[in-house]
Design a protein around this motif. Structure first.
Motif, short mmCIF file in Angstrom:
data_model
loop_
_atom_site.label_atom_id
_atom_site.label_comp_id
_atom_site.label_asym_id
_atom_site.label_seq_id
_atom_site.Cartn_x
_atom_site.Cartn_y
_atom_site.Cartn_z
N GLY A 1 -53.46 4.98 68.81
CA GLY A 1 -54.63 3.99 68.82
C GLY A 1 -54.36 2.57 68.14
O GLY A 1 -55.04 1.77 67.99
N LYS B 1 -52.44 -0.91 72.65
CA LYS B 1 -53.43 -0.72 73.85
C LYS B 1 -52.42 -0.46 75.19
O LYS B 1 -51.55 -1.30 75.29
N ILE C 1 -49.30 3.95 71.00
CA ILE C 1 -50.36 4.11 71.98
C ILE C 1 -51.21 5.44 71.61
O ILE C 1 -52.51 5.42 71.40
N ASN D 1 -52.45 5.30 79.52
CA ASN D 1 -53.06 6.02 78.47
C ASN D 1 -53.39 7.52 78.97
O ASN D 1 -53.42 8.44 78.07
#
Length: 741
Positions: free
Chosen positions: A418, A421, A415, A427
């Protein structure tokens, strides 16, 4: 005869000074041992200290009748009491009974009490209880004892580097069972111990072998301990299986290192009585943090989640960080069966495919595991950090949380990179954690913490419990985030408890020993390098040197020698700081599920939360120190057991590779040869010095190399080398290599 109390049928306290012989007048009015020991006997007898004092004044040994008369004892119960007292003093090494049946003082006979430390080559050492120099024990002395037996030794020679001794008496036998291979030769059945430090075979008399078949691994109970004239005798009490039995390596390691692996019924009964979930009554006086977005981040195969983290930015800059740790102390009360067993174990033991937990599964994997979407009791260290990652304020409190997700290191790293997701809330949370980590990492470098580049390995299993392959365990940014947060919580709690002046166990990593420093500096001179700091180098000096050599082709060699110059960390009530981490104060707070010292830290924290006086803490400093020594031992024991099991698996893995050649590097250099680690396989074996052809080789310990006397050939630590697998000995956990021509 002294008057007896009608109620108790014991001598009245006022009658203690009844008539004695002229040699001693009476028992002292304030005998420090009397009050503690007299209750075990119907009639009072002299205390241990009184007997020792008498023999010191007498200046020569005495027989039983003399002591009985000298102490003014007359009746049969007094005779029995004195006999039991003297027997206990013999057992504890305070007295010795010589061949003339005379009781004498151990220290007056130049005797030393201590524990036997055996060597796999048959000889051993006495480690004195009172400290001081180890005493060498010849192989013929070791025939009568097992490793860790407690003995009395007379020093017979002080020539050479260390004194040599002979065993006068075995005070305490500490091997009741052991594991090994059951064999029969020339009609005699025996067990060849699997332990590397037990070289005596155990004779199995006819009828005591049970259903064991030759070649099988068994557990044998010692029914007759070894002496100088005969071997130990035993009976088979359990059959573990043969070499191909899955998990055999763990079973043997457990027995070889005397690991407690079965929970007593009292412990399981206590665990069973605990609630299945958090009950309403447990929430009283707790900080309710169930709305915060706590998550756990662990490995894919983890089952006990003992820490959860949450972080949010502050309006004025910086962050508020929460480290929540499972509140094991709420469920495991001092001196309970659960507590006694956890203390005995000291820690969980991790094998490649099995865990021997410190606490029953109901606690370690359920009630104290911070699973997602359930309430869990915790202790929380809440800290406010400025923009540089420095703690400004903190609060430690009992709390309840409700973890929102069980994350893995792999997922978190994906995560943050990148590559995967997550939802917006997750996030954002991970981004906050990453920002804090960057500042903590900067602080680590600023204070000069030592960071060696090492390779951790992971064994991957195929069918039948056999190794499929061994791979390097890759550390990613998620591992680093959790590590830095745990370090921060440990340091903060340590400073808090130090300020509270409560006796606790600190995690201490001392300065390197002077001789190790001298050896390191001599080694570095050959490379034109220097470790600054004189006799007391700071961790920063180590860190600077590591940074300076990082891009050199011999960086691995230099780093290895630097690492070996450092001491092993221990638990102690004396806070001497942590050299490697460059902390002035450090303790273990974050893993009470698997480490007993962490549980003690939690109890001390609760003591401060309840605002109790430091003097009212349940354990005195002396008792805490003893627990620290024990836990330092269990930690080393766990490491040795895990290493034994891993070595077994690696030998088993290499058995079908005899004759094959591999690239590797020299992982260690000794006077008897080279230890070589195979590249990308992570298995070590020995190239014996006799397998190095065409020359005689001399060991240079300062420069970690073997040098040919007539030629210019050298073999140095870290050098690349190609070898061939010559033989594999599973019983000895030994792999032999020869040079690949």
């Amino acid at each position: 005869m002294p008057k007896k109390s009608k109620k108790t049928n014991k001598i009245k306290k006022t009658d203690r000074s009844a008539t004695r012989s002229k040699e001693i007048k009476k028992f002292p009015k304030k005998d420090p041992y009397y009050a503690r020991e007299v209750q075990t006997y119907e009639y009072p007898v002299p205390s241990r200290e009184f007997i020792l004092s008498y023999l010191r004044e007498r200046k020569k040994p005495a027989n039983f009748d003399h002591l009985f008369s000298a102490f003014g004892l007359k009746v049969e119960p007094e005779r029995d009491g004195l006999q039991r007292r003297l027997k206990a003093m013999l057992r504890d090494g305070q007295l010795i009974l010589n061949r003339g049946d005379l009781y004498g003082l151990v220290d007056r006979m130049s005797l030393v009490a201590g524990f036997v430390q055996a060597h796999r080559d048959g000889f051993g050492w006495l480690i004195p209880e009172a400290g001081g120099q180890d005493i060498f024990l010849h192989a013929r002395q070791m025939r009568q004892v097992f490793n860790n037996d407690r003995v009395l030794v007379r020093v017979i020679s002080k020539s050479g580097r260390k004194p040599e001794g002979v065993i006068v008496e075995v005070l305490e036998r500490n091997t009741e069972q052991l594991a090994g291979r059951f064999l029969v030769e020339n009609g005699v059945a025996f067990v060849d111990p699997d332990s590397k430090v037990i070289t005596q075979e155990i004779i199995i008399s006819k009828g005591a072998e049970g259903a064991a078949k030759p070649g099988q691994f068994v557990v044998v109970k010692i029914i007759s301990q070894p002496t100088t004239r005969r071997q130990a005798m035993g009976e088979v009490v359990e059959i573990l299986g043969d070499q191909l039995t899955p998990g055999m390596e763990v079973e043997l390691a457990i027995r070889a290192h005397n690991l407690p692996y079965q929970f007593p019924s009292t412990v399981m009964s206590e665990a069973k009585q605990l609630p299945a979930t958090v009950v309403a009554e447990d929430l009283k006086n707790r900080h309710d943090l169930r709305d915060l977005f706590f998550v756990t981040i662990d490995g894919e195969d983890a089952k006990d989640f003992d820490d959860a983290v949450y972080c949010e930015p502050l309006k004025q800059g910086g962050w508020k960080v929460y480290i929540a740790i499972a509140d094991v102390a709420h469920y495991v009360k001092p001196d309970s069966a659960l507590d006694i067993e956890a203390k005995l174990r000291g820690n969980s033991v991790y094998f490649p495919a099995r865990v021997i937990p410190m606490l029953p599964e109901k606690l370690s994997n359920e009630l104290c595991s911070l699973r997602p979407n359930v309430d869990r009791l915790t202790m929380v260290c809440e800290m406010e950090l400025n923009a540089d990652g420095i703690v400004q304020t903190y609060r430690i409190d009992d709390a309840v949380i409700h973890s929102k997700a069980r994350l893995t290191y792999t997922k978190v790293a994906a995560i943050l990179d990148g590559k995967e997701k997550g939802d917006a809330k997750l996030n954002g949370h991970l981004k906050n954690l990453h920002q804090v980590f960057n500042q903590l990492l900067h602080q680590r470098k600023q204070r000069g913490a030592i960071e060696f580049e090492t390779t951790e390995t992971q064994i991957l299993f195929g069918s039948g419990g056999k190794i499929d392959r061994i791979v390097a365990r890759k550390r990613n940014v998620a591992h680093q985030i959790i590590e830095e947060l745990m370090l921060l919580a440990n340091e903060t709690t340590s400073k808090h408890l130090e300020k509270a002046e409560i006796p606790v166990l600190y995690r201490v990593h001392d300065l390197p020993q002077p001789d190790k420093l001298l050896g390191l500096r001599d080694f570095l001179k050959a490379f034109g390098l220097r470790l600054a700091g004189g006799d007391n180098p700071a961790p920063k000096e180590y860190a600077k040197l590591l940074e300076r050599v990082a891009k050199r082709p011999d960086a691995h060699l230099i780093q290895t020698v630097m690492l070996r110059s450092l001491r092993q960390a221990i638990y102690s009530t004396d806070n001497r700081g942590h050299f490697g981490l460059s902390y002035e104060s450090y303790c273990h707070f974050t893993s009470p599920i698997r480490r007993y010292p962490d549980l003690l830290i939690h109890r001390a924290l609760k003591h401060t939360i309840q605002k109790k006086k430091a003097s009212k803490f349940t354990l005195a400093a002396e008792k805490v120190e003893l627990v620290g020594e024990h836990c330092s031992m269990t930690e080393r024991r766990a490491d040795r057991a895990s290493r034994d099991a891993t070595d077994w698996l690696k030998c088993d893995y290499m058995q079908d590779k005899v004759g094959q050649s591999f690239d590797g590097f020299i992982a260690d250099v000794t006077g008897f040869g080279l230890f070589v680690e195979l590249k990308d396989i992570y298995v070590q074996g020995l190239v014996h010095v006799t397998a190095l052809k065409n020359d005689y080789y001399q060991f240079d310990s300062m420069h970690h190399l073997l040098r040919g006397r007539s030629g210019n050939t050298t073999y140095r630590l870290g050098d690349p080398i190609r070898v061939q697998v010559a033989r594999v000995n599973l019983d000895d956990r030994q792999i032999d290599f020869v040079l690949d021509n």
